[in-house]
Design an enzyme around this catalytic site. Structure first.
Site, PDB file in Angstrom:
ATOM      1  N   HIS A  32       0.844  -1.196   0.000  1.00  0.00           N
ATOM      2  CA  HIS A  32       0.000   0.000   0.000  1.00  0.00           C
ATOM      3  C   HIS A  32       0.879   1.246   0.000  1.00  0.00           C
ATOM      4  O   HIS A  32       1.474   1.571   1.015  1.00  0.00           O
ATOM      5  CB  HIS A  32      -0.864   0.054   1.262  1.00  0.00           C
ATOM      6  CG  HIS A  32      -1.773  -1.115   1.441  1.00  0.00           C
ATOM      7  ND1 HIS A  32      -3.138  -0.993   1.417  1.00  0.00           N
ATOM      8  CD2 HIS A  32      -1.525  -2.422   1.687  1.00  0.00           C
ATOM      9  CE1 HIS A  32      -3.700  -2.173   1.620  1.00  0.00           C
ATOM     10  NE2 HIS A  32      -2.744  -3.058   1.798  1.00  0.00           N
ATOM     11  N   LEU A 135      -5.807  -5.544  11.616  1.00  0.00           N
ATOM     12  CA  LEU A 135      -6.273  -4.227  12.083  1.00  0.00           C
ATOM     13  C   LEU A 135      -6.883  -4.355  13.478  1.00  0.00           C
ATOM     14  O   LEU A 135      -7.555  -5.328  13.798  1.00  0.00           O
ATOM     15  CB  LEU A 135      -7.261  -3.639  11.078  1.00  0.00           C
ATOM     16  CG  LEU A 135      -6.562  -3.208   9.780  1.00  0.00           C
ATOM     17  CD1 LEU A 135      -7.563  -3.031   8.640  1.00  0.00           C
ATOM     18  CD2 LEU A 135      -5.781  -1.922  10.008  1.00  0.00           C
ATOM     19  N   GLY A 175     -10.034   1.067   9.510  1.00  0.00           N
ATOM     20  CA  GLY A 175     -10.166  -0.347   9.856  1.00  0.00           C
ATOM     21  C   GLY A 175      -9.914  -0.588  11.339  1.00  0.00           C
ATOM     22  O   GLY A 175     -10.631  -1.359  11.985  1.00  0.00           O
ATOM     23  N   ASN A 204      -9.429   9.111   6.575  1.00  0.00           N
ATOM     24  CA  ASN A 204      -9.360   9.336   5.122  1.00  0.00           C
ATOM     25  C   ASN A 204     -10.599   8.836   4.401  1.00  0.00           C
ATOM     26  O   ASN A 204     -10.673   8.890   3.172  1.00  0.00           O
ATOM     27  CB  ASN A 204      -8.079   8.720   4.532  1.00  0.00           C
ATOM     28  CG  ASN A 204      -8.062   7.209   4.627  1.00  0.00           C
ATOM     29  OD1 ASN A 204      -9.014   6.588   5.107  1.00  0.00           O
ATOM     30  ND2 ASN A 204      -6.979   6.597   4.184  1.00  0.00           N
ATOM     31  N   HIS A 280      -6.616   1.520  -4.494  1.00  0.00           N
ATOM     32  CA  HIS A 280      -6.301   1.391  -3.078  1.00  0.00           C
ATOM     33  C   HIS A 280      -5.539   0.099  -2.831  1.00  0.00           C
ATOM     34  O   HIS A 280      -5.958  -0.976  -3.230  1.00  0.00           O
ATOM     35  CB  HIS A 280      -7.607   1.394  -2.284  1.00  0.00           C
ATOM     36  CG  HIS A 280      -7.397   1.387  -0.831  1.00  0.00           C
ATOM     37  ND1 HIS A 280      -7.611   0.275  -0.071  1.00  0.00           N
ATOM     38  CD2 HIS A 280      -6.976   2.354   0.002  1.00  0.00           C
ATOM     39  CE1 HIS A 280      -7.345   0.566   1.179  1.00  0.00           C
ATOM     40  NE2 HIS A 280      -6.958   1.823   1.256  1.00  0.00           N
ATOM     41  N   GLU A 432     -12.442  -9.807  26.317  1.00  0.00           N
ATOM     42  CA  GLU A 432     -11.369 -10.792  26.158  1.00  0.00           C
ATOM     43  C   GLU A 432     -10.358 -10.386  25.087  1.00  0.00           C
ATOM     44  O   GLU A 432      -9.152 -10.579  25.245  1.00  0.00           O
ATOM     45  CB  GLU A 432     -11.950 -12.176  25.809  1.00  0.00           C
ATOM     46  CG  GLU A 432     -12.740 -12.839  26.926  1.00  0.00           C
ATOM     47  CD  GLU A 432     -14.181 -12.348  26.991  1.00  0.00           C
ATOM     48  OE1 GLU A 432     -14.597 -11.560  26.103  1.00  0.00           O
ATOM     49  OE2 GLU A 432     -14.904 -12.733  27.923  1.00  0.00           O
ATOM     50  N   ASP A 489     -23.597 -25.836  32.580  1.00  0.00           N
ATOM     51  CA  ASP A 489     -23.648 -24.658  31.700  1.00  0.00           C
ATOM     52  C   ASP A 489     -23.876 -25.050  30.243  1.00  0.00           C
ATOM     53  O   ASP A 489     -24.289 -24.235  29.420  1.00  0.00           O
ATOM     54  CB  ASP A 489     -22.369 -23.827  31.817  1.00  0.00           C
ATOM     55  CG  ASP A 489     -22.475 -22.783  32.927  1.00  0.00           C
ATOM     56  OD1 ASP A 489     -23.600 -22.534  33.405  1.00  0.00           O
ATOM     57  OD2 ASP A 489     -21.431 -22.232  33.316  1.00  0.00           O
ATOM     58  N   ARG A 540     -12.554 -26.962  35.926  1.00  0.00           N
ATOM     59  CA  ARG A 540     -13.471 -26.405  36.916  1.00  0.00           C
ATOM     60  C   ARG A 540     -13.649 -27.424  38.050  1.00  0.00           C
ATOM     61  O   ARG A 540     -13.738 -27.055  39.213  1.00  0.00           O
ATOM     62  CB  ARG A 540     -14.823 -26.151  36.257  1.00  0.00           C
ATOM     63  CG  ARG A 540     -15.907 -25.870  37.266  1.00  0.00           C
ATOM     64  CD  ARG A 540     -17.256 -25.640  36.581  1.00  0.00           C
ATOM     65  NE  ARG A 540     -18.227 -25.196  37.562  1.00  0.00           N
ATOM     66  CZ  ARG A 540     -19.186 -25.982  38.063  1.00  0.00           C
ATOM     67  NH1 ARG A 540     -19.331 -27.217  37.659  1.00  0.00           N
ATOM     68  NH2 ARG A 540     -20.033 -25.503  38.960  1.00  0.00           N
TER      69      ARG A 540
HETATM   70  C1  LIG Z   1      -8.386  -7.716  10.858  1.00  0.00           C
HETATM   71  C2  LIG Z   1      -8.084  -7.331   9.454  1.00  0.00           C
HETATM   72  N1  LIG Z   1      -9.011  -7.494   8.510  1.00  0.00           N
HETATM   73  C3  LIG Z   1      -8.748  -7.214   7.222  1.00  0.00           C
HETATM   74  C4  LIG Z   1      -7.515  -6.751   6.847  1.00  0.00           C
HETATM   75  C5  LIG Z   1      -7.180  -6.496   5.377  1.00  0.00           C
HETATM   76  N2  LIG Z   1      -7.036  -5.049   5.163  1.00  0.00           N
HETATM   77  C6  LIG Z   1      -5.833  -4.472   5.035  1.00  0.00           C
HETATM   78  S1  LIG Z   1      -5.960  -2.807   4.914  1.00  0.00           S
HETATM   79  C7  LIG Z   1      -7.640  -2.875   5.014  1.00  0.00           C
HETATM   80  C8  LIG Z   1      -8.519  -1.679   5.067  1.00  0.00           C
HETATM   81  C9  LIG Z   1      -7.858  -0.455   4.816  1.00  0.00           C
HETATM   82  O1  LIG Z   1      -8.667   0.602   5.198  1.00  0.00           O
HETATM   83  P1  LIG Z   1      -8.211   1.528   6.363  1.00  0.00           P
HETATM   84  O2  LIG Z   1      -8.110   0.770   7.608  1.00  0.00           O
HETATM   85  O3  LIG Z   1      -9.114   2.687   6.364  1.00  0.00           O
HETATM   86  O4  LIG Z   1      -6.756   1.947   5.964  1.00  0.00           O
HETATM   87  P2  LIG Z   1      -6.334   2.889   4.747  1.00  0.00           P
HETATM   88  O5  LIG Z   1      -6.420   2.074   3.517  1.00  0.00           O
HETATM   89  O6  LIG Z   1      -7.244   4.029   4.730  1.00  0.00           O
HETATM   90  O7  LIG Z   1      -4.940   3.208   5.065  1.00  0.00           O
HETATM   91  C10 LIG Z   1      -8.075  -4.178   5.117  1.00  0.00           C
HETATM   92  C11 LIG Z   1      -9.502  -4.569   5.177  1.00  0.00           C
HETATM   93  C12 LIG Z   1      -6.567  -6.594   7.871  1.00  0.00           C
HETATM   94  N3  LIG Z   1      -5.341  -6.158   7.616  1.00  0.00           N
HETATM   95  N4  LIG Z   1      -6.880  -6.865   9.153  1.00  0.00           N
HETATM   96 MG   LIG Z   2      -9.047   4.530   5.583  1.00  0.00          MG
END
Ligand SMILES: Cc1ncc(C[n+]2csc(CCOP(=O)(O)OP(=O)(O)O)c2C)c(N)n1
Ligand SMILES: [Mg+2]
Length: 688
Positions: A32, A135, A175, A204, A280, A432, A489, A540
């Site tokens: 990216h 993320l 994200g 953004n 993107h 958690e 449970d 348990r």
């Molecule tokens: C938990 C998770 N799910 C999916 C992804 C795949 N992924 C990488 S970047 C992105 C989204 C990018 O959007 P944003 O977070 O707004 O970052 P930007 O592109 O604006 O820098 C995704 C879905 C990831 N890295 N982590």
């Molecule tokens: Mg973004």
């Protein structure tokens, strides 16, 4: 065409970050470029003007932390680490004599052995404070770093000795803030008034599928204000003064965490072009790069160009400021060590990952007892015995401390709270996933964290456990209520596949002790591990405390599997392998088999991972290949057991979900009984 030196040095530095990112992504043909380009001004201001960070000592204990939670923007971090000339150090902090990110490694972005992998990896590249990419993990982990900062300050700072006052700067994206973990973590950070925490949100309005209006329309500022955060806005990421002003309002000694919402427009080529989502997360392409460089006034054909004056500019910024801060700190610490030698020694041990002398001296030995004790209960006792002697062992549970027995009950332990940062009992609430990431953050700051919940909810924190394993962090997970033995449970609370799922995570050491004395040994092993997370799997229900004068010593746990009860003749007719609560079932089955003249060996196998690390000779002595008749007993699914069972072995355990009923009834219903194990043994012997 303008040459680089015609714009301000600041702009030149920012454009250097941008062009490095473009060129690296282009060379890799993946990655990216847009986010590093757009966020270059933020990275520039934080690194060169704000961070108290010494590039020659990237592990200095009171350094400000910078976390790139949007790990896909890794080239931003690599560019900054290069420009700041951060030194590569070994795990003891000793310089290896190289840069953490030499230009050759940027050229090799995303290639094997480059220190610039696709996403930043802790330990791999000095200066990377935490592995990010999934993320939400970075923001979650940062809360652990903030808790650690507050705890260290409360425990070790003294009048005139402000030893710990670092701030944590986190760059995060849409994200990150969409992921649930950010809500858990931010809610707790606000509650705990972690003023040393600053998240900078790249607003953004774009993610991979397109405009955030597709799926994200909440008012982020109001959300964070409701959590108890201070929220500031920067209307344009390229407005350096506005960025500086917002960052200046963050005061690590303050009483509320800070969110800075920065508007940016993701770059996908020449900034005068309109943003579209197709580009993107993809390289720009040669032509677009030329146009963009032209727009920046950059030599259009230069690649990986770092103007010497930019390096000099960083040398005068972070390269001068950082060492000054660290040297001042070192001399403060030297004085501190004279006045507070014991505390100074503790800080030294925290920094080097050592444990206090005699930390294991109070680990109890449990007398044989047929009625026995739940392993969650013996765990509570051992945890307390150990934690009392390891002051920087802190942790807690996701609202289940009374069930997980994770409470530290000795008087000086106290409870971590906004008005008591020296407390050692953390209260995560029912969060958690954040608990997992926060534990990682604590470990990254040198503390020895533990975290408890029901085993079935390990799924709720799995991404963080996985990262602990990837980062080789010594986090101790205390998972109780480990099988259908939970009882009434019912199946929602009865883990079935969880032990197998945890064993599937490389580098995580899973230990399922069979009785109280194996629990004691498990703690001995777990705390000695400096670079593995450990998952303790505990019951348990009560389990008999085995009579170790009759059976082998629990010290065998350290080998992962050991002969608990030898067969009456050798080689044995059959080997019964059990873990945890099923070891006692194997012992009873052994008696039944003896009545029929069958000589069974019982192997207690609390940890596959520890067993696999033994020499082959030992492994063969416990499980001799010539003994093909085998039964493995575990109140979970069979997955993986074939490796120890071989073609003739039989698994006794679960095939599907459990049910709601008293534990004893369930064990019978699902056939996890001595009778059934004995029958399986005969079948494996070809007698049935
Ligand atoms: C938990 C998770 N799910 C999916 C992804 C795949 N992924 C990488 S970047 C992105 C989204 C990018 O959007 P944003 O977070 O707004 O970052 P930007 O592109 O604006 O820098 C995704 C879905 C990831 N890295 N982590
Ligand atoms: Mg973004």
């Amino acid at each position: 065409m303008a040459e680089p030196h015609t714009c301000s040095i600041e702009q030149l530095a920012i454009n250097t970050i941008r062009t490095l990112s473009m060129d690296a992504v282009e060379a890799a043909k993946s990655g990216h470029p847009g986010t590093p380009m757009a966020l270059a001004p933020v990275g520039y201001v934080i690194f060169n003007e704000i961070l108290r960070y010494d590039p020659t000592h990237p592990l200095w204990v009171n350094r400000d932390r910078f976390v790139l939670s949007c790990g896909h923007a890794s080239m931003l971090l690599y560019s900054l680490l290069h420009l700041a000339q951060v030194q590569q150090v070994d795990e003891n902090g000793r310089p290896t004599g190289e840069l953490a990110v030499p230009l050759e490694h940027i050229r090799q972005f995303r290639q094997l052995h480059s220190r610039c992998p696709g996403h930043p990896e802790y330990r791999h590249t000095s200066g990377v404070e935490v592995t990010t990419g999934p993320l939400g993990q970075g923001v979650g982990t940062s809360v652990g770093m903030a808790i650690a900062g507050k705890w260290l300050a409360a425990r070790y700072n003294r009048p005139g000795f402000d030893l710990f006052n670092y701030g944590i700067y986190v760059l995060c994206s849409d994200g990150d803030l969409m992921e649930g973990i950010s809500s858990e973590a931010a809610s707790l950070a606000g509650h705990l008034k972690l003023g040393n925490l600053c998240w900078i949100y790249d607003d953004n309005q774009i993610t991979i599928e397109g405009h955030t209006s597709l799926a994200f329309s909440e008012d982020v500022a109001t959300r964070f204000q409701a959590y108890g955060w201070d929220v500031y806005r920067v209307g344009d990421v390229n407005d350096l003064d506005s960025l500086r002003n917002a960052l200046k309002r963050f005061n690590p000694a303050g009483e509320r965490p800070t969110l800075i919402i920065v508007k940016s427009i993701i770059a996908w080529g020449a900034p005068n072009k309109q943003n579209t989502h197709e580009a993107h997360g993809a390289p720009l392409g040669e032509e677009e790069i030329r146009l963009t460089k032209q727009f920046y006034g950059w030599p259009v054909d230069a690649k990986f160009l770092v103007p010497p004056e930019v390096l000099e500019h960083f040398r005068q910024g972070i390269g001068t400021r950082g060492p000054q801060f660290r040297e001042q700190w070192e001399s403060l610490f030297a004085k501190y060590a004279q006045s507070y030698p014991q505390e100074a020694e503790e800080i030294r041990k925290i920094t080097s990952g050592e444990l206090p002398e005699a930390w294991d001296r109070d680990i109890p030995t449990f007398p044989a007892d047929a009625k026995g004790l739940a392993t969650r209960a013996s765990s509570g006792k051992v945890l307390n015995a150990v934690a009392k002697r390891i002051p920087w062992m802190i942790g807690g549970s996701a609202d289940l401390a009374p069930s997980n027995n994770t409470l530290l009950t000795f008087p000086e332990a106290g409870h971590f709270a906004a008005n008591n940062y020296a407390g050692r009992n953390l209260h995560y609430g029912i969060r958690e996933h954040a608990m997992g990431a926060i534990s990682n953050g604590l470990a990254l700051c040198g503390l020895r964290p533990y975290a408890g919940t029901f085993l079935v909810f390990s799924d709720y924190m799995r991404p963080a456990i996985r990262l602990a394993a990837l980062m080789e962090l010594p986090v101790l997970h205390i998972f109780t209520h480990d099988s259908i033995g939970v009882g009434e449970d019912g199946p929602t609370h009865q883990p079935v596949e969880h032990v197998a799922a945890l064993r599937a995570i490389p580098h995580l050491v899973v230990i399922r002790p069979a009785d109280a004395n194996e629990v004691a040994e498990a703690y001995r092993v777990a705390l000695r591990m400096r670079r593995n997370p450990v998952a303790l799997i505990l019951t348990r229900q009560n389990l008999p405390t085995l009579d170790r004068s009759q059976y082998a010593s629990a010290a065998g746990l350290a080998c992962g599997a050991y002969i608990l009860a030898e067969a009456s003749k050798l080689p044995p007719d059959v080997i019964l392998i059990g873990t945890g609560s099923e070891v006692a079932v194997c012992l009873a089955a052994r008696e039944l088999l003896a009545q029929d003249g069958i000589a069974a060996r019982v192997v207690s196998m609390p940890s596959w991972e520890l067993f696999e690390s033994q020499p082959e000779e030992y492994r063969r002595s416990v499980l001799p290949p010539e003994v093909a008749a085998r039964v493995a007993v575990e109140a979970g699914i069979a997955q993986g057991w074939e490796r120890y069972l071989g073609p003739k072995g039989i698994f006794v355990g679960m095939k599907g979900f459990g049910a709601s009923a008293p534990a004893g009834v369930l064990m019978k219903h699902f056939g996890i009984t001595p009778e059934n194990v004995a029958a399986a043994a005969k079948k494996s012997l070809g007698q049935a």
